[in-house]
Design a protein around this motif. Structure first.
Motif, PDB file in Angstrom:
ATOM      1  N   TYR A 113     111.275 -58.241  -5.831  1.00  0.00           N
ATOM      2  CA  TYR A 113     112.377 -57.535  -6.498  1.00  0.00           C
ATOM      3  C   TYR A 113     111.890 -56.219  -7.094  1.00  0.00           C
ATOM      4  N   GLN A 114     110.754 -56.268  -7.775  1.00  0.00           N
ATOM      5  CA  GLN A 114     110.218 -55.065  -8.423  1.00  0.00           C
ATOM      6  C   GLN A 114     109.913 -53.988  -7.402  1.00  0.00           C
ATOM      7  N   SER A 115     109.324 -54.400  -6.268  1.00  0.00           N
ATOM      8  CA  SER A 115     109.003 -53.440  -5.207  1.00  0.00           C
ATOM      9  C   SER A 115     110.275 -52.840  -4.613  1.00  0.00           C
ATOM     10  N   MET A 116     111.283 -53.679  -4.382  1.00  0.00           N
ATOM     11  CA  MET A 116     112.538 -53.199  -3.823  1.00  0.00           C
ATOM     12  C   MET A 116     113.234 -52.225  -4.775  1.00  0.00           C
ATOM     13  N   LEU A 117     113.236 -52.556  -6.061  1.00  0.00           N
ATOM     14  CA  LEU A 117     113.869 -51.674  -7.042  1.00  0.00           C
ATOM     15  C   LEU A 117     113.139 -50.344  -7.122  1.00  0.00           C
ATOM     16  N   ARG A 118     111.811 -50.388  -7.092  1.00  0.00           N
ATOM     17  CA  ARG A 118     111.031 -49.149  -7.156  1.00  0.00           C
ATOM     18  C   ARG A 118     111.350 -48.251  -5.961  1.00  0.00           C
ATOM     19  N   ARG A 119     111.408 -48.853  -4.784  1.00  0.00           N
ATOM     20  CA  ARG A 119     111.709 -48.058  -3.588  1.00  0.00           C
ATOM     21  C   ARG A 119     113.112 -47.479  -3.645  1.00  0.00           C
ATOM     22  N   THR A 120     114.040 -48.255  -4.172  1.00  0.00           N
ATOM     23  CA  THR A 120     115.414 -47.763  -4.284  1.00  0.00           C
ATOM     24  C   THR A 120     115.474 -46.554  -5.205  1.00  0.00           C
ATOM     25  N   ALA A 162     124.745 -38.432  -5.535  1.00  0.00           N
ATOM     26  CA  ALA A 162     124.867 -39.269  -4.331  1.00  0.00           C
ATOM     27  C   ALA A 162     124.153 -38.603  -3.163  1.00  0.00           C
ATOM     28  N   SER A 163     123.632 -39.438  -2.230  1.00  0.00           N
ATOM     29  CA  SER A 163     122.899 -38.885  -1.098  1.00  0.00           C
ATOM     30  C   SER A 163     122.765 -39.934   0.004  1.00  0.00           C
ATOM     31  N   VAL A 164     122.351 -39.479   1.171  1.00  0.00           N
ATOM     32  CA  VAL A 164     122.087 -40.390   2.285  1.00  0.00           C
ATOM     33  C   VAL A 164     120.942 -41.336   1.923  1.00  0.00           C
ATOM     34  N   LEU A 165     119.842 -40.786   1.416  1.00  0.00           N
ATOM     35  CA  LEU A 165     118.703 -41.632   1.062  1.00  0.00           C
ATOM     36  C   LEU A 165     119.056 -42.588  -0.074  1.00  0.00           C
ATOM     37  N   GLY A 166     119.854 -42.109  -1.025  1.00  0.00           N
ATOM     38  CA  GLY A 166     120.278 -42.972  -2.120  1.00  0.00           C
ATOM     39  C   GLY A 166     121.086 -44.154  -1.620  1.00  0.00           C
ATOM     40  N   ARG A 167     121.989 -43.901  -0.689  1.00  0.00           N
ATOM     41  CA  ARG A 167     122.786 -45.002  -0.139  1.00  0.00           C
ATOM     42  C   ARG A 167     121.905 -45.977   0.636  1.00  0.00           C
ATOM     43  N   ILE A 168     120.959 -45.467   1.390  1.00  0.00           N
ATOM     44  CA  ILE A 168     120.039 -46.356   2.101  1.00  0.00           C
ATOM     45  C   ILE A 168     119.317 -47.270   1.113  1.00  0.00           C
ATOM     46  N   GLY A 169     118.825 -46.691   0.021  1.00  0.00           N
ATOM     47  CA  GLY A 169     118.118 -47.478  -0.974  1.00  0.00           C
ATOM     48  C   GLY A 169     119.003 -48.521  -1.625  1.00  0.00           C
TER      49      GLY A 169
END
Length: 400
Positions: free
Chosen positions: A124-131, A156-163
């Motif tokens: 979870y921590q790794s996923m949140l950091r990447r987001t 808002a952004s493309v990368l933000g939505r991916i995360g």
């Protein structure tokens, strides 16, 4: 412990994040996923400019048609260009089951939901950091460092939505069975459809799917901070990110299918093709009452493009991983193994066109005017691939 921001690692990259390579081409292990990611990124990296220039220079109907497919539709409908973003998110989802296979094997477990909370916590921590990193990088692409002030900053952004979508799908993946993941995806799509059709927007009413009157647009205007990309709405806004979670979930379910040792590679190919065609037809059917629309990321769009994503992956998987024809895909693998880096670089951080003009302008003068833009577009691609080749040969991959 990896860096909390960005790490450039001089080793074979792990399967742990959106855009992270699955495996170097030499391993023969799901090379198709890297190649498809590279194929997807190629068009926004520089491929579209090559096709546009060729269409203009030749006037050939097939190239004119391809050129028309490399533009976004204004509102309802879908072109190939509209599929690039969700296809990338789908591919990021496919990587998730592979990223967990080592942890599951060491624990002697069959699925991620069987992991204890203690085992899931660092995930979870790794996923949140990447987001958070992807949200930040998306804002950088939007011009964060121009320092135009809060009101002129697009969050808002493309990368933000991916995360965000990958994070949401990842949480569901870690806590549900395959059946639960399918149920969650169906619930998301049906729930999104119901809210857009039944919840009234002040001044417009319910079921108004226009840029000004749709529920996602209204929520963007109320709650999305800073600047909206399209003034009255943002194509990567808050509420329309919810169905994108289903896109990532479809990728994760596909990754689970590909890891299933009980099925042959041919059976997996046929399963992806069959499901892909079924989803395309379902999306077209749904389009009759709930339009296919990328800006709103409608449920019909999610299903339709999800079907095409499965078909693309099935074709790449069969040719590259099943039949073993890999050499032709090497340029796409170069792009796919450093997809986030080349996306950031091509979106204004690095001026590849300037370098291409410096190196190839003299050569392009040997061609007549209609063909000079073609040479210039090819030159940009050559410069980009040269950089990616150097990074690949030195095993330098951007890891988020």
């Amino acid at each position: 412990m990896s860096s909390p921001f960005l790490a450039v690692m001089k080793s074979s990259p792990a399967l742990t994040a959106p855009g992270t390579p699955v495996a170097p081409i030499a391993t023969g292990r799901l090379v198709s996923l890297d190649a498809l990611r590279g194929f997807d990124m190629f068009w926004i990296m520089s491929g579209e400019h090559i096709i546009h220039a060729l269409a203009k220079a030749t006037g050939w109907p097939v190239l004119l048609w391809m050129s028309s497919q490399l533009h976004h539709v204004d509102w309802n409908g879908c072109t190939f260009y509209d599929m690039i973003f969700p296809l990338f998110l789908f591919i990021a989802g496919v990587s998730m089951p592979y990223s967990l296979q080592g942890k599951l094997k060491r624990a002697g477990l069959d699925s991620a939901e069987q992991l204890s909370f203690a085992a899931k916590k660092p995930i979870y921590q790794s996923m949140l950091r990447r987001t958070l990193i992807l949200i930040f990088l998306g804002m950088v692409v939007n011009g964060l460092f121009a320092f135009k002030g809060y009101e002129q900053t697009r969050f808002a952004s493309v990368l933000g939505r991916i995360g965000l979508a990958w994070l949401g799908a990842g949480i569901i993946f870690l806590n549900t069975s395959t059946r639960g993941q399918i149920g969650a995806a169906v619930l998301i799509l049906l729930g999104y459809w119901a809210t857009l059709m039944w919840i009234p927007v002040p001044g417009f009413g319910a079921g108004v799917l226009t840029p000004e009157g749709s529920l996602p647009s209204y929520i963007d205007r109320l709650f999305l901070p800073g600047k909206l990309h399209r003034t009255v709405y943002d194509p990567e806004g808050l509420f329309s990110t919810i169905p994108a979670v289903a896109t990532a979930l479809l990728g994760m379910l596909t990754g689970t299918l590909l890891k299933d040792t009980r099925r042959s590679m041919n059976q997996k190919t046929l399963a992806m093709l069959g499901l892909g065609v079924s989803l395309i037809l379902l999306g077209l059917l749904w389009d009759q009452i709930f339009p296919i629309n990328k800006r709103l990321w409608t449920s019909s769009f999610t299903v339709y493009v999800g079907g095409w994503s499965l078909v693309f992956l099935a074709v790449f998987y069969y040719i590259i991983d099943v039949q073993g024809f890999q050499k032709w895909a090497f340029p796409f693998v170069l792009i796919g193994t450093n997809s986030i880096l080349i996306y950031l670089a091509s979106d204004g951080i690095v001026n590849f066109a300037h370098t291409a003009h410096f190196l190839f302008d003299g050569f392009s003068q040997f061609f007549t005017l209609p063909w000079q833009p073609v040479i210039q577009a090819l030159a940009v691609t050559a410069v980009q691939l040269s950089l990616l080749y150097v990074l690949y040969r030195n095993k330098l991959f951007l890891k988020i």
